[in-house]
Design an enzyme around this catalytic site. Structure first.
Site, mmCIF file in Angstrom:
data_model
loop_
_atom_site.group_PDB
_atom_site.id
_atom_site.type_symbol
_atom_site.label_atom_id
_atom_site.label_comp_id
_atom_site.label_asym_id
_atom_site.label_seq_id
_atom_site.Cartn_x
_atom_site.Cartn_y
_atom_site.Cartn_z
ATOM 1 N N GLU A 1 -15.867 -10.039 -60.404
ATOM 2 C CA GLU A 1 -15.740 -8.989 -59.401
ATOM 3 C C GLU A 1 -17.065 -8.249 -59.294
ATOM 4 O O GLU A 1 -17.729 -7.967 -60.297
ATOM 5 C CB GLU A 1 -14.589 -8.048 -59.724
ATOM 6 N N ASN B 1 -7.763 -10.791 -61.938
ATOM 7 C CA ASN B 1 -7.137 -9.532 -62.357
ATOM 8 C C ASN B 1 -5.632 -9.775 -62.474
ATOM 9 O O ASN B 1 -5.014 -10.302 -61.560
ATOM 10 C CB ASN B 1 -7.431 -8.443 -61.340
ATOM 11 N N ASN C 1 -6.803 1.371 -62.911
ATOM 12 C CA ASN C 1 -7.525 0.134 -62.608
ATOM 13 C C ASN C 1 -8.186 0.212 -61.230
ATOM 14 O O ASN C 1 -8.026 1.183 -60.494
ATOM 15 C CB ASN C 1 -6.597 -1.091 -62.713
ATOM 16 N N MET D 1 -7.481 -4.231 -57.790
ATOM 17 C CA MET D 1 -7.701 -5.581 -57.259
ATOM 18 C C MET D 1 -6.449 -6.425 -57.470
ATOM 19 O O MET D 1 -6.087 -6.773 -58.591
ATOM 20 C CB MET D 1 -8.917 -6.222 -57.913
ATOM 21 N N HIS E 1 -8.141 -6.161 -69.420
ATOM 22 C CA HIS E 1 -7.049 -7.078 -69.093
ATOM 23 C C HIS E 1 -6.395 -7.676 -70.330
ATOM 24 O O HIS E 1 -6.382 -8.895 -70.491
ATOM 25 C CB HIS E 1 -7.582 -8.215 -68.208
ATOM 26 N N GLY F 1 2.867 -7.723 -69.748
ATOM 27 C CA GLY F 1 1.752 -8.657 -69.852
ATOM 28 C C GLY F 1 1.642 -9.369 -71.179
ATOM 29 O O GLY F 1 0.866 -10.323 -71.293
#
Length: 491
Positions: A346, A469, A106, A109, A431, A459
């Protein structure tokens, strides 16, 4: 204790279990990224991908897969590379493969979500506790740091971000600096050519050779230092079911670097922590329920999946964006307070090594659409019900922001980067979230009802969106949950 996966949730579980004096074994599908290739580097860069770039593919599958409408993905040797794209009809889901999971691939962030939105997304979680205790704990352990604003203003490698900031401000939008787990002091020394380059050498989605505090260097290194952690790499869990003598029988397929099976194993674990990520955990649990191995799992298992409102877009700018671009984003356009369509975008790099006048963005939007995983008995695989139309709220929200920026700047959208005449990168997500939502598919701490000793810690617990993020939220939630589990279940 058996932990399936070494991403954020699995790494947190491993550290806190081992610190509590508990022998812990992680089973990781990918490899340990510690051995340099023939070029002397562990990871390849984005401009010269090889087998290290993608998981068992013969061609790269980059998020920006076209240039001037022409496909730019490259043929590569089939190998257990660090980045995977898993396709489910209308969406490609990017996932990290290796010890450290998504932290390897990734942009680093490290964003703590807005408290009001966190409370909306996870209302059963005490937000006072999260913001006073677990978010600070996660940020400290992850090694989060902030860019020096004065250096940012003069660094050639952030020219792209400064011009996007200027155009956003001119159109009336606010921007904000974003913390990162990439060591900004190392990046400053990269810019001065005092150390080997990584973020400034087109390294990000295929791994960073220097500068990045990925999980293998933080949580997992601390867990290994206890002497109580074992990690088995290139091991894929295929089944979890109650064992006749108690505990759980876990079936595992061991792979070689070509993806071939070299051994099938069965181990018994007293307790199993599912940390294979939103997709991996959801697929495994949905399969086990449908195949009668964990038949009592609740119907909510597999539900509540979302893409964090991800959509990519690019502008054809009039501003010089710079040939040297840091692979680590440092700024975001913050339009989340807009009730007509919240957006946090972003400002992403396009580190091609030459001036291209491209302004690229990954927009995170408040998309209410959710999909579910279901077992397909005819194929033996798990499907995801996400359709192309489900991305429309994300496109609409992003379009309001970037239409305004383009109008004020006199610029236009690039339509040649995500396909032929395609403006929006709406068929991919970095994500993935949800599938085993906290306090729905599990109890309020990730325990799977009906199966004592089965836990979800990744997650998949978060219902589809964090507004930013997500990895800091995943980490902090795992810190909260594992503390309760150790105290109540393992003491």
């Amino acid at each position: 204790m058996l932990v399936i996966g070494s991403g954020y949730g699995g790494a947190v579980a491993a550290l806190r279990l081992t610190q509590a004096g508990i022998q812990t074994h992680i089973v990781e599908m990918g490899q340990s990224w510690t051995t340099p290739g023939s070029d002397g580097k562990v990871f390849c860069d984005m401009l010269n991908p090889d087998g290290r770039s993608f998981w068992l593919k013969t061609k790269t599958d980059q998020p920006v897969g076209y240039f001037l409408g022409i496909p730019v993905n490259k043929t590569i040797p089939k190998y257990t590379g660090v980045l995977d794209t898993e396709s489910f009809g209308a969406i490609r889901v990017y996932q990290g493969r290796g010890v450290g999971g998504g932290s390897l691939v990734n942009g680093g962030m490290a964003v703590t979500p807005r408290r009001s939105y966190f409370e909306e997304v996870l209302p059963s979680v005490d937000s006072d506790e999260m913001y006073s205790k677990y978010f600070p704990r996660a940020n400290a352990a992850l090694g989060v740091n902030n860019i020096d604003p004065a250096w940012f203003e003069t660094a050639d490698c952030y020219q792209f971000a400064r011009v996007s900031r200027m155009r956003a401000h001119n159109a009336g939008f606010a921007t904000t600096f974003v913390p990162n787990v990439y060591d900004f002091d190392y990046m400053r020394r990269e810019a001065a050519q005092e150390v080997p380059r990584s973020a400034l050498a087109s390294e990000v989605i295929y791994g960073n050779n220097h500068g990045k505090k990925s999980l293998d260097k933080t949580y997992l290194a601390a867990a290994a230092a206890t002497g109580r952690l074992r990690i088995s790499t290139l091991h894929m869990v295929t089944s979890v079911a109650p064992a006749s003598g108690g505990g759980y029988a876990v079936e595992i397929r061991q792979l070689d670097t070509s993806g071939s099976t070299v051994a099938n194993k069965t181990v018994t674990a007293d307790r199993v922590f599912f940390a294979a990520g939103s997709v991996g955990t959801s697929k495994l649990l949905v399969s086990m329920r449908a195949q009668g191995k964990l038949p009592a799992l609740p119907s909510a298992v597999g539900e509540g999946w979302g893409n964090n409102g991800n959509v990519m877009v690019a502008r054809a700018g009039l501003d010089l964006t710079g040939a040297l671009q840091s692979g680590m984003p440092a700024l975001g356009i913050d339009n989340w307070a807009d009730p007509a369509g919240p957006v946090f975008a972003e400002i992403a790099p396009f580190p091609a090594g030459s001036e291209l006048w491209i302004n690229l963005y990954l927009a995170i939007t408040k998309n209410p659409n959710r999909a579910r995983f279901t077992f397909n008995a005819s194929t033996g695989k798990v499907d995801l019900s996400w359709t192309s139309g489900m991305a429309q709220p994300s496109i609409d929200a992003a379009k309001r922001v970037f239409d305004a920026i383009n109008k004020k700047a006199g610029t236009v959208y690039r339509t040649d980067l995500f396909g032929g005449y395609k403006t929006w990168g709406d068929d991919l997500t970095y994500h993935p979230l949800g599938g085993c939502v906290l306090n729905q598919a599990t109890d309020n701490y990730g325990r799977l009802p009906g199966y004592r000793g089965l836990y979800v810690v990744d997650g998949s617990l978060i219902p589809g969106s964090t507004g930013v993020n997500p990895f800091v939220t995943i980490t902090a939630l795992a810190e909260r949950n594992i503390e309760e589990i150790i105290s109540a279940d393992l003491a």
